[in-house]
Design a protein around this motif. Sequence first.
Motif, PDB file in Angstrom:
ATOM      1  N   ARG A  52       2.257   4.708   2.805  1.00 45.47           N
ATOM      2  CA  ARG A  52       2.608   3.687   2.250  1.00 45.47           C
ATOM      3  C   ARG A  52       3.310   2.630   2.964  1.00 45.47           C
ATOM      4  O   ARG A  52       3.022   1.193   2.660  1.00 45.47           O
ATOM      5  CB  ARG A  52       3.066   4.118   0.685  1.00 45.47           C
ATOM      6  CG  ARG A  52       2.579   4.478  -0.342  1.00 45.47           C
ATOM      7  CD  ARG A  52       3.188   5.507  -1.483  1.00 45.47           C
ATOM      8  NE  ARG A  52       3.626   6.787  -1.115  1.00 45.47           N
ATOM      9  CZ  ARG A  52       4.478   7.458  -1.966  1.00 45.47           C
ATOM     10  NH1 ARG A  52       4.723   7.351  -3.047  1.00 45.47           N
ATOM     11  NH2 ARG A  52       4.448   8.566  -1.463  1.00 45.47           N
ATOM     12  N   LEU A  70       7.314   0.809  -2.415  1.00 44.86           N
ATOM     13  CA  LEU A  70       7.900  -0.786  -2.267  1.00 44.86           C
ATOM     14  C   LEU A  70       9.251  -0.592  -2.353  1.00 44.86           C
ATOM     15  O   LEU A  70       9.894  -1.443  -1.848  1.00 44.86           O
ATOM     16  CB  LEU A  70       7.074  -1.798  -3.126  1.00 44.86           C
ATOM     17  CG  LEU A  70       5.717  -2.046  -2.827  1.00 44.86           C
ATOM     18  CD1 LEU A  70       5.031  -2.811  -4.138  1.00 44.86           C
ATOM     19  CD2 LEU A  70       5.571  -2.633  -1.479  1.00 44.86           C
ATOM     20  N   LEU A  96      -2.496  -1.944   0.905  1.00 42.28           N
ATOM     21  CA  LEU A  96      -1.487  -1.046   0.234  1.00 42.28           C
ATOM     22  C   LEU A  96      -1.948   0.214  -0.592  1.00 42.28           C
ATOM     23  O   LEU A  96      -1.583   1.082  -0.450  1.00 42.28           O
ATOM     24  CB  LEU A  96      -0.614  -2.146  -0.911  1.00 42.28           C
ATOM     25  CG  LEU A  96       0.139  -3.101  -0.252  1.00 42.28           C
ATOM     26  CD1 LEU A  96       0.970  -4.065  -1.276  1.00 42.28           C
ATOM     27  CD2 LEU A  96       1.395  -2.351   0.533  1.00 42.28           C
ATOM     28  N   LEU A 129      -0.333  -4.375   6.000  1.00 43.13           N
ATOM     29  CA  LEU A 129      -0.655  -5.692   5.250  1.00 43.13           C
ATOM     30  C   LEU A 129      -0.048  -7.067   5.648  1.00 43.13           C
ATOM     31  O   LEU A 129      -0.519  -8.134   5.833  1.00 43.13           O
ATOM     32  CB  LEU A 129      -0.182  -5.340   3.751  1.00 43.13           C
ATOM     33  CG  LEU A 129      -0.178  -6.678   2.822  1.00 43.13           C
ATOM     34  CD1 LEU A 129      -1.519  -7.135   2.475  1.00 43.13           C
ATOM     35  CD2 LEU A 129       0.522  -6.203   1.809  1.00 43.13           C
ATOM     36  N   LEU A 139       2.547   3.547  -5.448  1.00 41.30           N
ATOM     37  CA  LEU A 139       2.492   2.197  -4.872  1.00 41.30           C
ATOM     38  C   LEU A 139       3.963   1.574  -5.102  1.00 41.30           C
ATOM     39  O   LEU A 139       4.419   1.136  -4.043  1.00 41.30           O
ATOM     40  CB  LEU A 139       1.574   1.415  -5.211  1.00 41.30           C
ATOM     41  CG  LEU A 139       1.394   0.157  -4.580  1.00 41.30           C
ATOM     42  CD1 LEU A 139       1.549   0.203  -2.885  1.00 41.30           C
ATOM     43  CD2 LEU A 139       0.176  -0.840  -5.157  1.00 41.30           C
ATOM     44  N   LEU A 171       2.117  -1.192   3.848  1.00 36.03           N
ATOM     45  CA  LEU A 171       3.001  -2.426   3.833  1.00 36.03           C
ATOM     46  C   LEU A 171       3.054  -3.024   5.100  1.00 36.03           C
ATOM     47  O   LEU A 171       2.862  -4.337   5.226  1.00 36.03           O
ATOM     48  CB  LEU A 171       4.230  -2.316   3.021  1.00 36.03           C
ATOM     49  CG  LEU A 171       4.940  -3.478   3.067  1.00 36.03           C
ATOM     50  CD1 LEU A 171       4.295  -4.657   2.034  1.00 36.03           C
ATOM     51  CD2 LEU A 171       6.470  -3.050   2.499  1.00 36.03           C
TER      52      LEU A 171
END
Length: 405
Positions: free
Chosen positions: A343, A210, A62, A350, A206, A347
Motif C-alpha cells: 500500500r 494512507l 493505490l 501514484l 486502503l 502511494l
Amino acid sequence: MFGSLRHRNYRYYASGQVVSLTGTWMQRAAQDWLVLELSGGSPAALGVAVALQFLPTLLLTLWAGVFADRFDKRRMLVVTQSALGICGFVLGMLDVTGVVALWQVYVLCLVLGSFAAVDAPVRQSFVVEMVGPAQLTNAVALNSMTFNLARIVGPALAGLLITAIGTGWVFLANGLSSVAVVTGLLLMDPALLHRVKPPPKERGQLRAGLRYVRGRPDLIVIMVLVFCVGTFGMNFENSFAVIARNLFGRDADGYGLLITSLAIGTLTGAALAARRSGRGRPQLRLVLVGAAAFGALEAAASLMPTYEVFAAALIPVGVAVMTFTTSANSTVQLAVEPTMRGRVMGLYMLLFFGGKPLGGLASGWLAEVFGPRSPILLGGLASLLAALAGAAVLAGRRRRGVARS
C-alpha cells in the motif's frame, strides 16, 4: 556490489528485465516519434500522449497496492507483463499495415497505462520477496542499473531502426521482448520467496495505508519530493523529442542520443548506489541532497547553447536523479511495516507517476508558448525548491524535538 544476484529467483527476474526493458525503451522512443510525425511536430500532441499513458495511475495505483499486499505478486506480474507486451504488438500491427492514426495511439497509450499502473506497485513491492530485506537496497540499485542499461541501448537502437525500417517494427520487437520477463517469472521457485503473511481481508485497508503514511513525517517529506521531481523534473522523454527535433533540427537518432546521454549518467548513478548498498541503510539526507543536486543540474543543462554541450550536460543530471530515486525507493521500503509495503509503495508510485499527466500537458504547453528549453528549466527549479523546502521542514521538526526534550 552484486550480492542480490546470489538469489536464484532474482537472477531469473533480472535476466528477463534486461531484454524486456530494452524493448520498453525502444517503444517509448518510437511512440514519441510516431506521435510527432502524425501530429506534424506538435509538442502539445506529445503532451497529450504522455498524459493519457500516465492518467490511469491516478485511478488504479493505490488499489493495486492493496492487491499487492493481499494476493500473489508473481502471478499478478505474469498477467500485467503479458498485457503490456500485447499492447506493443497491437500498435506495431497498426503501424506496419499503414492504418495507424493519432487517436489509435492515444487509445493504446491509455490501455498500456492502465496495465502499467497496476504493474508498478506490485513489481516494486515484489523485489523484497525475491531477495529479503538485507539485500533490498542492492537489488533496487541493480534494478536501476538494468533499467538504465536498457535506457542506453533501447533508444539508441530505436533511433537506428526508425530511420532504417520505421516505427512499426520497433513496437513489434517490444511486444516480443515481453516474453523474456514472463518466462523468468514462470521459472521462479515460489518456495524460495520471502513472503509475509498477508493482512486479513477487511474493509478500510486502503484508508489504513494512507493513515499509516500520514503519521510518518519522514515518509511525507519523501512522498512530496517524489511527486515534485516525478511531475515537473523528470519530463525528459517528451521534452527531449521536442528539443532534438524543433530546437536543434535533429532526426530520430539525435533524439535517441539525448536519452542515451542521460542514461549514461543514470547507469553511473545506479552503479554508485549499488556500491553504497554495502554500507548500511540509506539515509534521508541522501534523498534530499540527490533531489537538490538533480534540480540544480537540470536547470543548468537547459541553458546549454549547442546540441553537443546539452547532451554532455545530461550525464551529471542522470547521476543525480538516480541518486535520488534509488535512495528514496530503498528508504521507503525499509522504513515501513512489511504488511503495509504494498500500500505504501502504491502511494509512492501514484505520486511518482500520477503527476505525469499534469507534467506532460504542462511541458507541452510550456514548449509551445515559451520555447523547447522551458520545461527542463522550470522542472529543475521546481525540484530544487522542493528539496530545500523538505530539508527546512525536517530541520524545523528536529529543532522543536530538541527544544521539547
